[in-house]
Design a protein around this motif. Structure first.
Motif, PDB file in Angstrom:
ATOM      1  N   UNK A   2       0.765  -1.013   0.011  1.00 44.78           N
ATOM      2  CA  UNK A   2       0.022  -0.049   0.069  1.00 44.78           C
ATOM      3  C   UNK A   2       1.081   1.166   0.119  1.00 44.78           C
ATOM      4  N   UNK A   3       0.296   2.430  -0.621  1.00 42.10           N
ATOM      5  CA  UNK A   3       1.143   3.618  -0.759  1.00 42.10           C
ATOM      6  C   UNK A   3       1.440   4.137   0.667  1.00 42.10           C
ATOM      7  N   UNK A   4       0.765   4.248   1.660  1.00 42.51           N
ATOM      8  CA  UNK A   4       1.031   4.512   3.050  1.00 42.51           C
ATOM      9  C   UNK A   4       2.186   3.822   3.464  1.00 42.51           C
ATOM     10  N   UNK A   5       2.318   2.184   3.088  1.00 44.29           N
ATOM     11  CA  UNK A   5       3.488   1.703   3.571  1.00 44.29           C
ATOM     12  C   UNK A   5       4.804   2.081   3.153  1.00 44.29           C
ATOM     13  N   UNK A   6       4.606   2.385   1.660  1.00 44.75           N
ATOM     14  CA  UNK A   6       5.765   2.854   0.739  1.00 44.75           C
ATOM     15  C   UNK A   6       6.289   4.163   1.345  1.00 44.75           C
ATOM     16  N   UNK A   7       5.534   5.062   1.743  1.00 36.82           N
ATOM     17  CA  UNK A   7       5.919   6.482   2.320  1.00 36.82           C
ATOM     18  C   UNK A   7       6.463   6.210   3.502  1.00 36.82           C
ATOM     19  N   UNK A 104       6.049  16.030  -3.034  1.00 35.46           N
ATOM     20  CA  UNK A 104       6.506  15.803  -4.534  1.00 35.46           C
ATOM     21  C   UNK A 104       8.197  15.412  -4.349  1.00 35.46           C
ATOM     22  N   UNK A 105       8.753  16.560  -4.957  1.00 38.74           N
ATOM     23  CA  UNK A 105      10.351  16.165  -4.759  1.00 38.74           C
ATOM     24  C   UNK A 105      11.005  16.980  -3.323  1.00 38.74           C
ATOM     25  N   UNK A 106      10.090  17.831  -2.715  1.00 37.95           N
ATOM     26  CA  UNK A 106      10.634  18.383  -1.534  1.00 37.95           C
ATOM     27  C   UNK A 106      10.460  17.254  -0.549  1.00 37.95           C
TER      28      UNK A 106
END
Length: 117
Positions: A2-7, A104-106
């Motif tokens: 899941x995206x939150x795990x990747x984050x 983003x990239x920040x």
């Protein structure tokens, strides 16, 4: 995954990079004891820190560090107690929060020392 795990994984990678740049040695990651987990255990000379990493991509609901609850802090302290006992640590300790913001990239890392006092 899941995206939150990747984050979360990205945040932990950035937190370990940040600590290494500050002269800390990463001793353990994702240390578990019963229902508790400590994201990062790091050492600098005779200081052992137990760090909770919080990562957010959106600050609409608050800063990452605001999401460390009282209950989570108590669980981290309990797991730290077990780690200290198991490893015979006899020097100073500290509980920190490392707040990572990814937009983003920040990417921003905020290190809050002695966060549970």
């Amino acid at each position: 995954m899941a995206q939150h795990n990747e984050t979360g994984k990205q945040g932990e990678l950035e937190a370990t990079r940040y600590l290494r740049e500050k002269g800390y040695e990463i001793v353990a990651q994702n240390f578990r004891h019963q229902h508790a987990e400590i994201d990062i255990i790091a050492q600098k000379e005779k200081l052992l820190i137990f760090a909770e990493v919080k990562t957010r991509t959106n600050l609409s609901y608050g800063n990452p560090e605001e999401f460390v609850s009282y209950t989570k802090a108590k669980l981290v302290m309990k797991a730290a107690e077990q780690y200290i006992f198991a490893n015979g640590w006899m020097h100073d300790i500290r509980f920190d929060i490392i707040a990572v913001t990814v937009a983003g990239t920040d990417l921003r890392v905020k290190h809050i020392e002695d966060a549970f006092s």
